[in-house]
Design a protein around this motif. Structure first.
Motif, PDB file in Angstrom:
ATOM      1  N   ALA B 354      41.443   9.822 -40.315  1.00  0.00           N
ATOM      2  CA  ALA B 354      42.304   9.547 -39.167  1.00  0.00           C
ATOM      3  C   ALA B 354      43.342  10.650 -39.042  1.00  0.00           C
ATOM      4  N   GLN B 355      43.608  11.044 -37.805  1.00  0.00           N
ATOM      5  CA  GLN B 355      44.645  12.045 -37.571  1.00  0.00           C
ATOM      6  C   GLN B 355      45.355  11.728 -36.258  1.00  0.00           C
ATOM      7  N   ALA B 356      46.573  12.208 -36.149  1.00  0.00           N
ATOM      8  CA  ALA B 356      47.296  12.067 -34.881  1.00  0.00           C
ATOM      9  C   ALA B 356      46.609  12.924 -33.827  1.00  0.00           C
ATOM     10  N   SER B 357      46.615  12.457 -32.588  1.00  0.00           N
ATOM     11  CA  SER B 357      45.947  13.273 -31.570  1.00  0.00           C
ATOM     12  C   SER B 357      46.708  14.575 -31.316  1.00  0.00           C
ATOM     13  N   ARG B 358      48.006  14.612 -31.617  1.00  0.00           N
ATOM     14  CA  ARG B 358      48.699  15.909 -31.526  1.00  0.00           C
ATOM     15  C   ARG B 358      48.126  16.885 -32.554  1.00  0.00           C
ATOM     16  N   LYS B 359      47.753  16.351 -33.720  1.00  0.00           N
ATOM     17  CA  LYS B 359      47.146  17.192 -34.761  1.00  0.00           C
ATOM     18  C   LYS B 359      45.732  17.607 -34.318  1.00  0.00           C
ATOM     19  N   LEU B 360      45.007  16.674 -33.714  1.00  0.00           N
ATOM     20  CA  LEU B 360      43.671  16.991 -33.210  1.00  0.00           C
ATOM     21  C   LEU B 360      43.752  18.085 -32.149  1.00  0.00           C
ATOM     22  N   SER B 361      44.815  18.026 -31.361  1.00  0.00           N
ATOM     23  CA  SER B 361      45.042  19.066 -30.357  1.00  0.00           C
ATOM     24  C   SER B 361      45.262  20.411 -31.035  1.00  0.00           C
ATOM     25  N   GLU B 362      46.033  20.411 -32.104  1.00  0.00           N
ATOM     26  CA  GLU B 362      46.268  21.669 -32.835  1.00  0.00           C
ATOM     27  C   GLU B 362      44.952  22.234 -33.390  1.00  0.00           C
ATOM     28  N   ILE B 363      44.099  21.326 -33.839  1.00  0.00           N
ATOM     29  CA  ILE B 363      42.814  21.775 -34.382  1.00  0.00           C
ATOM     30  C   ILE B 363      41.975  22.425 -33.283  1.00  0.00           C
ATOM     31  N   VAL B 364      41.998  21.826 -32.091  1.00  0.00           N
ATOM     32  CA  VAL B 364      41.274  22.422 -30.967  1.00  0.00           C
ATOM     33  C   VAL B 364      41.839  23.809 -30.669  1.00  0.00           C
ATOM     34  N   LEU B 365      43.148  23.894 -30.560  1.00  0.00           N
ATOM     35  CA  LEU B 365      43.778  25.175 -30.215  1.00  0.00           C
ATOM     36  C   LEU B 365      43.466  26.240 -31.262  1.00  0.00           C
ATOM     37  N   THR B 366      43.529  25.824 -32.516  1.00  0.00           N
ATOM     38  CA  THR B 366      43.253  26.769 -33.587  1.00  0.00           C
ATOM     39  C   THR B 366      41.799  27.230 -33.543  1.00  0.00           C
ATOM     40  N   ALA B 367      40.912  26.312 -33.195  1.00  0.00           N
ATOM     41  CA  ALA B 367      39.491  26.670 -33.127  1.00  0.00           C
ATOM     42  C   ALA B 367      39.207  27.575 -31.936  1.00  0.00           C
ATOM     43  N   MET B 368      39.866  27.323 -30.823  1.00  0.00           N
ATOM     44  CA  MET B 368      39.556  28.076 -29.606  1.00  0.00           C
ATOM     45  C   MET B 368      40.208  29.450 -29.579  1.00  0.00           C
ATOM     46  N   THR B 369      41.427  29.522 -30.099  1.00  0.00           N
ATOM     47  CA  THR B 369      42.259  30.701 -29.891  1.00  0.00           C
ATOM     48  C   THR B 369      41.591  32.045 -30.198  1.00  0.00           C
ATOM     49  N   PRO B 370      40.884  32.178 -31.332  1.00  0.00           N
ATOM     50  CA  PRO B 370      40.344  33.511 -31.656  1.00  0.00           C
ATOM     51  C   PRO B 370      39.418  34.079 -30.586  1.00  0.00           C
ATOM     52  N   LYS B 371      38.710  33.216 -29.887  1.00  0.00           N
ATOM     53  CA  LYS B 371      37.753  33.717 -28.893  1.00  0.00           C
ATOM     54  C   LYS B 371      38.227  33.493 -27.471  1.00  0.00           C
ATOM     55  N   PHE B 372      39.482  33.152 -27.320  1.00  0.00           N
ATOM     56  CA  PHE B 372      39.947  32.713 -26.001  1.00  0.00           C
ATOM     57  C   PHE B 372      41.317  33.328 -25.730  1.00  0.00           C
ATOM     58  N   PRO B 373      41.349  34.640 -25.459  1.00  0.00           N
ATOM     59  CA  PRO B 373      42.645  35.310 -25.300  1.00  0.00           C
ATOM     60  C   PRO B 373      43.391  34.851 -24.044  1.00  0.00           C
ATOM     61  N   ASP B 374      42.718  34.156 -23.136  1.00  0.00           N
ATOM     62  CA  ASP B 374      43.349  33.687 -21.899  1.00  0.00           C
ATOM     63  C   ASP B 374      44.435  32.654 -22.171  1.00  0.00           C
ATOM     64  N   LEU B 375      44.360  32.005 -23.329  1.00  0.00           N
ATOM     65  CA  LEU B 375      45.317  30.937 -23.623  1.00  0.00           C
ATOM     66  C   LEU B 375      46.677  31.512 -24.003  1.00  0.00           C
ATOM     67  N   LEU B 376      47.686  31.175 -23.240  1.00  0.00           N
ATOM     68  CA  LEU B 376      49.043  31.667 -23.500  1.00  0.00           C
ATOM     69  C   LEU B 376      49.934  30.430 -23.547  1.00  0.00           C
ATOM     70  N   GLY B 377      50.302  30.035 -24.762  1.00  0.00           N
ATOM     71  CA  GLY B 377      50.937  28.732 -24.912  1.00  0.00           C
ATOM     72  C   GLY B 377      52.337  28.791 -25.460  1.00  0.00           C
ATOM     73  N   GLY B 378      52.968  27.634 -25.506  1.00  0.00           N
ATOM     74  CA  GLY B 378      54.303  27.565 -26.066  1.00  0.00           C
ATOM     75  C   GLY B 378      54.836  26.154 -26.042  1.00  0.00           C
ATOM     76  N   SER B 379      56.065  26.020 -26.480  1.00  0.00           N
ATOM     77  CA  SER B 379      56.694  24.705 -26.549  1.00  0.00           C
ATOM     78  C   SER B 379      58.172  24.851 -26.230  1.00  0.00           C
ATOM     79  N   ALA B 380      58.737  23.761 -25.732  1.00  0.00           N
ATOM     80  CA  ALA B 380      60.166  23.724 -25.449  1.00  0.00           C
ATOM     81  C   ALA B 380      60.914  23.312 -26.720  1.00  0.00           C
ATOM     82  N   ASP B 381      60.866  24.186 -27.714  1.00  0.00           N
ATOM     83  CA  ASP B 381      61.593  23.998 -28.977  1.00  0.00           C
ATOM     84  C   ASP B 381      61.113  22.777 -29.758  1.00  0.00           C
ATOM     85  N   LEU B 382      59.825  22.462 -29.643  1.00  0.00           N
ATOM     86  CA  LEU B 382      59.275  21.364 -30.437  1.00  0.00           C
ATOM     87  C   LEU B 382      57.954  21.779 -31.083  1.00  0.00           C
ATOM     88  N   THR B 383      57.882  23.046 -31.464  1.00  0.00           N
ATOM     89  CA  THR B 383      56.614  23.587 -31.969  1.00  0.00           C
ATOM     90  C   THR B 383      56.049  22.765 -33.121  1.00  0.00           C
TER      91      THR B 383
END
Lengths: 678, 678
Positions: B354-383
């Motif tokens: 079991a994992q938090a869906s915010r963590k699952l989201s991080e896993i997706v982002l981490t998996a996609m990022t190396p091959k997906f330079p189009d992604l330009l992300g950030g957070s409003a001070d809640l990284t």
């Protein structure tokens, strides 16, 4: 007075160690800020702050806002003797405690406004200061400074990054609020780390540009004298708000002080022990408060009780000198509405000319204003469109501008919707004031962060939200809200009204003003609306009612709101010619209707025939008030109505034809309006 | 180049008279600002602006944003030869025209971003400038300055009062965006009158405090040379954005110039005539464009076509020198996704932890990022809370800070949610970038003004909105959204996802990234969620599906979303022991489900048994997906479920027990969670 001794050091250490313990016990929270701000909190509380903890509602108390809402405020309230025990501190962040994760107004004794969502408290503080300036100007007389409190706000980097705080700061400078003192915890740390990563502006220069006084204290961790002098300087400046830029070390005393590690996580057990040892506190004892700390704060409480007693005496003498003003002021302080205010609400007949509900709102405001000094209104630079300025009202302005007076009741908010909402929360929190604010319904969304806190905090704020649908016309899709009303309808403890005519507009004001702990949004039309046969203030005040009844069993009920009710009536009339019996239900306010008794609701939305909803907005949520059944058969003749109608769930088929862009909505809506006018 | 002659005067007069005519013909709009800003628009367009009107999507074009959105932009587009005729100008503010009340992206050729709602365009401009800085840093090479355009923003007093602009300006200064040039129409007038009533801050000092260069032009009405020099100075400053403070007279040339009478209302007929006479234009002729005006602007268009041709040649040579970068850049310019990107989406089995869906989201982002330079992300001070920073990503920062590089893909937005949303709109509008942004779901509301414009403008922005319910726990009611998801669900062209587990989280990213013209909000849990038997990316990608089926006819269907789906499954299991057959439908995205074919939807939410909805949020809107019938009979055993459940309309009885304050919601919700965990 300004001399600080060992007792002061003990008090400061008490706050710091309590902060570590409170957050540690909860195993959640922000220990760093309260530890860093402990000296400022102590100096302010013991040397300046006028408050009577045994009567937290004393009207002329100083107001305190912890904009970077955290445990610090609970600790101070406990030490000062408010109704908050050590056990309450131990229940920090627990469900249904008096010490929730962030301070909440109307929940914990001594909390003025709800903070935590960043920037809100700062803007609330501006509202609290404006309230003092206004009521002081209205009621103070020579030798009777009955209302002369200060408003103190603690704020952090996060708050100052938020736009709502920028808006409020700019307005506060314009308004020359000398009674507003903001202490900025300049600790260089936010959640993501050092502020160097995103917040490198020159904050002092920014506040100078707004017209504030800026005072620096370089060692906020230890320099109690410096803090004292800064607050004294702020109090001396009567025509500018002051920002005290207090350089502190977040989590001062912790092994990880000065890092973001101490921002949002509890200290480790050994760190807490070491902290206590450092301050010569028993390292193994939790929630330890030395008796001299209690003694120091009880002295503050005694001073406050004496101040209130003297003030009460002064108020009595004021009553002899100014009986009329005294009667009005004490009524307002007690939270009573003016006797018979409802009688000024206009009543309409169907033969009265059609008018826009924004105009009907202006008529209500103009009628009420002369006998209702509690109303303090304004607009975010849309006065002529919102029609929020009642005839004869004076602008709330610093006298030096030559544009008005602090006793004026009309506020020029500028194009600052979010600050306007948060300032209104502050005005309401001060007491004696019912704030109303104006903008287009579309731009209430800019202020959503403040609106939800009105509701949570039980602040009576009234939004005059005009141009409420595609009926606003030429401004186009960018200004046409479709999602806003359902958003507002989903906020608990908020009444969203969409009145259909004059009587319903009066009804919405009637209920909005009577609801002393509930904010209201009045969603009003730009375009003219006819006065409807069958509407009345009393009926509309129930939130929903049968506007047009048929004899015998109906073929259809159309339930509608606001500017679409008259269209529904026309549709019923056309359908009657074709042999269909159509009832019309007007439902201006869901939340008020929901509170009616079951029998009444069943009589309004009765079974046995389909119910069709009609509203020029998103259909989301209308399914609660409308049945399935033969809606489609109707649509075969009146296809255009599909634009507005909601075909409720039947056999899992969830068609919702209006779920489309506002642009697409606009054309058929116009056509429908034309059709209805034929 | 900088010499100005009679032709220039004629061009400026053309813009001014066209503005009067366009607004006059529409009998609605704002003539004053375009008349005042005509000289700046002319100087910018003819002397500096790189654009090819015959290909408005040329990638290295300069970007122009009219933050105080009005008719000026349509006039300039027409004169420059974009696909906008004089007839289109004559249809200004008419329904379904190419010239709606305020400029809209993806609607009118040459409009980059949607403006009119004040402050948005300013922040969009910051996003456009960040996009250039980023893509330039990634793809430019020595002698290959392929991406080096400027972003020009026109703004007014109203925009600068808005908090969203303050937030964006502070960040732009921090980011040292030398490619951003803002021309401030300092005309001292807003809708309510002189800015003296509400906006008296020192704007220059404010922008200096943000780290901007500030340049003044005192006679913006006539001093073309001064305007030229100011823009030239702005272009020379490579490490700071520039604010050009242009003192203008609103409605210059009108009899009521310099007053708010010319702000939002058409000029009178005789005033328009007198205006034309003043400029030696035929007073009785409307929409008159002298041939020398067209000639001057056609020269700009020719220059632009040549620039694009040269750029295309350069791009070709770049392809020879840097084939890999060329392939990637041209793919991004064409708006194609990386080949096979979906394959990186993680797939889960029920036995996975079991994992938090915010963590699952991080896993997706981490998996996609190396091959997906189009992604330009950030957070409003809640990284650290949003988990938006994929491992190995570099911060987007000015190199001089030592904290990152412009080629970095992680943006530190600071506590600036509204600007973050509007900046993301600018990033998306630039092209070649898919922006994602992070904050708590509760604070998406701070950015509501920007979110609705993402949807209207078809900007693909992805919100990672974590801590999405009372499940966030200790932060308490101030941080617990209940109304936010239904608000988002009611926005046309926005997909709001509430994934229930790992596969559903992957599905929400799958659809969000494939939806090139639709923004998405992913509403994610703080708490851990089990991976569910029956979920799959394919099934969840339909927006709703049967997660758990029963044999034969069910007694009940529970329809749920997000963190409550697992609770529904547990309830089904408990009820099974008592002899009840309960189906479970997971409905992570209403809008995507609504688009499925009828047969499929009927198979998921089928008739014949009651449907109960279960979500830890406001129940508003769920009535569309749930039936009435025997819900109450269930409640007699599981009273706690009333907290989340929606009892749909039956015989006009519209009970909705969860319509209460978040605080009240929290206690039984916790109890329910505990119950479900048993």
């Amino acid at each position: 007075m300004a001399q600080f001794d060992l007792t002061d050091a003990t008090c400061v250490a008490t706050i710091r160690t309590l902060a570590a313990d409170v957050v540690g016990k909860a195993n959640s929270g922000h220990p760093g800020a309260p530890m860093g701000m402990a000296p400022a909190a102590h100096v302010l509380a013991t040397r300046f702050f006028n408050t009577n903890p045994s009567n937290s509602k004393w009207f002329n108390r100083d107001r305190f806002v912890l904009s970077n809402g955290c445990a610090l405020q609970y600790i101070m309230l406990h030490l000062l003797g408010y109704k908050l025990s050590l056990d309450d501190l131990k229940a920090f962040r627990q469900i249904d405690s008096l010490t929730p994760g962030h301070p909440e107004a109307n929940h914990t004794d001594g909390i003025e406004v709800t903070t935590g969502p960043l920037g809100q408290g700062f803007a609330n503080g501006v509202g609290l200061a404006m309230a003092q300036a206004h009521l002081g100007a209205v009621y103070n007389r020579d030798n009777f400074d009955l209302i002369d409190n200060y408003t103190y706000v603690f704020t952090g980097d996060g708050c100052l990054m938020e736009g709502v705080a920028s808006e409020a700061a700019s307005l506060a400078g314009h308004l020359q609020l000398g009674n507003l003192i903001v202490i900025y915890d300049d600790n260089h740390i936010s959640i993501d780390g050092d502020t160097a990563i995103a917040f490198t502006e020159d904050v002092s220069q920014r506040f100078l540009s707004y017209g504030w006084q800026v005072v620096r204290v370089d060692d906020g961790d230890n320099d109690l004298e410096g803090i004292y002098n800064a607050i004294a300087a702020a109090r001396s400046e009567k025509s500018k708000p002051t920002l005290i830029r207090l350089r502190t070390t977040i989590g001062y005393g912790s092994k990880v002080q000065g890092t973001h590690g101490v921002h949002g996580s509890p200290l480790k057990a050994d760190d807490i022990q070491s902290l206590k040892s450092k301050f010569n506190f028993p390292p193994d004892q939790s929630f330890y408060v030395p008796s001299e700390t209690y003694a120091a704060y009880r002295a503050v409480a005694r001073r406050g009780a004496e101040l209130e007693a003297a003030w009460t005496t002064l108020l009595g003498k004021y009553g002899e000198a100014y009986p009329k003003e005294h009667a009005e002021l004490t009524r307002r302080i007690a939270g009573r509405l003016p006797e018979g205010w409802e009688k000024s609400l206009p009543v309409y007949k169907p033969s009265d000319p059609a008018q826009a509900s924004r105009k009907l709102s202006e008529i209500v405001l103009t009628a009420m204003t002369p006998k209702f000094p509690d109303l303090l209104g304004g607009s975010a630079d849309l006065t002529g469109s919102n029609l929020t300025k009642a005839k004869g009202t004076v602008d709330f302005q610093p006298p030096s501008t030559g544009l008005g007076a602090y006793s004026g009741t009309y506020i020029r908010y500028g194009v600052r919707e979010h600050a306007m909402g948060a300032i209104a929360n502050g005005l309401a929190a001060y007491g004696g004031i019912i704030p109303f604010v104006g903008t287009f319904l579309n731009f209430v969304s800019y202020a959503a962060g403040a609106v939800r806190l009105s509701a949570l905090s039980k602040h009576q704020v009234i939004w005059v939200a005009t141009h409420d649908s595609i009926g606003l016309g030429e401004d186009g899709p960018t200004h046409q809200p479709v999602e806003t009303v359902v958003h507002l309808r989903a906020i608990p403890n908020l009444d969203c009204w969409r009145p259909a005519d004059g009587n319903e507009t009066s009804a919405s004001y009637l209920v909005a003003i009577r609801s002393r702990e509930t904010p209201s949004v009045l969603s009003l039309s730009r375009q003219n609306l006819p006065n409807l046969e069958g509407s009345s203030i009393e009926r509309a005040a129930r939130g929903g009612y049968v506007l047009y009844e048929v004899e015998g069993k109906e073929d259809l009920t159309i339930v509608s709101s606001g500017s679409e009710v008259a269209i529904a009536l026309e549709a019923a009339s056309k359908l009657k010619q074709e042999g269909f019996k159509v009832r019309i239900v007007s439902l201006p306010c869901w939340s008020v209707f929901d509170k009616q008794d079951k029998e009444y609701k069943l009589s309004v939305l009765r079974s046995g025939a389909p119910i069709l909803s009609l509203e020029a907005l998103s259909t989301v949520g209308w399914q609660k008030y409308s049945h399935e059944a033969s809606v489609k058969y109707l649509l075969s003749w009146y296809m255009l109505m599909t634009v507005f109608s909601n075909t409720a769930c039947k056999d899992g088929e969830h068609q919702d034809p209006s779920r489309r862009c506002t642009r697409n909505l606009a054309l058929p809506a116009r056509t429908l309006l034309r059709w209805a006018r034929k």
